[in-house]
Design a protein around this motif. Sequence first.
Motif, short mmCIF file in Angstrom:
data_model
loop_
_atom_site.label_atom_id
_atom_site.label_comp_id
_atom_site.label_asym_id
_atom_site.label_seq_id
_atom_site.Cartn_x
_atom_site.Cartn_y
_atom_site.Cartn_z
N THR A 128 0.90 -1.15 0.00
CA THR A 128 0.00 0.00 0.00
C THR A 128 0.93 1.20 0.00
N ARG A 129 0.84 2.00 -1.05
CA ARG A 129 1.81 3.09 -1.18
C ARG A 129 1.22 4.28 -1.90
N ARG A 130 1.98 5.36 -1.88
CA ARG A 130 1.62 6.59 -2.58
C ARG A 130 1.88 6.38 -4.07
N VAL A 131 0.89 6.75 -4.88
CA VAL A 131 1.05 6.73 -6.34
C VAL A 131 0.76 8.12 -6.88
N VAL A 132 1.27 8.38 -8.06
CA VAL A 132 1.01 9.65 -8.75
C VAL A 132 0.45 9.30 -10.12
N ILE A 133 -0.73 9.86 -10.42
CA ILE A 133 -1.36 9.62 -11.71
C ILE A 133 -1.68 10.95 -12.38
N ALA A 134 -1.60 10.95 -13.70
CA ALA A 134 -1.99 12.13 -14.47
C ALA A 134 -3.46 11.99 -14.84
N CYS A 135 -4.18 13.11 -14.76
CA CYS A 135 -5.60 13.13 -15.06
C CYS A 135 -5.89 14.21 -16.09
N GLU A 136 -6.88 13.97 -16.94
CA GLU A 136 -7.29 14.95 -17.95
C GLU A 136 -8.80 14.88 -18.12
N GLY A 137 -9.34 15.94 -18.71
CA GLY A 137 -10.76 15.96 -19.08
C GLY A 137 -11.61 16.73 -18.10
N ASN A 138 -12.88 16.77 -18.43
CA ASN A 138 -13.87 17.41 -17.58
C ASN A 138 -15.12 16.54 -17.62
#
Length: 147
Positions: A128-138
């Motif tokens: 169980t860890r910190r992740v970074v994800i890119a997000c786009e859109g509305n």
Amino acid sequence: MALQRTHSLVLFLLLILLELLLVQPSCGQNHMYQRFLRQHVDPQGTGGNDGYCNLMMQRRKMTLHQCKHFNSFIHEDIWNIRSICSTANIQCKNGKMNCHEGVVKVTDCRETGGSKAPNCRYRAMASTRRVVIACEGNPEVPVHFDR
């Protein structure tokens, strides 16, 4: 009276259609979102062992022509993952400011080296860890697993 009901029904249906269009990702974002789901989301999985990685990497088509060196599978439902997109923006590895971070259950799959596609072999590490994800859109949807 019947004409007024017909106009009201048509207006109601148009409003529903407009709402559906506004909450759907665009075509390009939908493609990236679907790719993110295929490569990184396994809500029912518990992961954690090498066999899991070997099977999932092949099943999700990441070993067809060459072995993908590293991949992470998130073991959370998609709504929990999408909620990460509503956290504060942070900088991605590529310098863009559309990344977000959250803590989730993951299985990291690292290629062992020396294996050849399509029979790639992986070592698993569950945490169980910190992740970074890119997000786009509305509305914003996850489109890239950054780290």
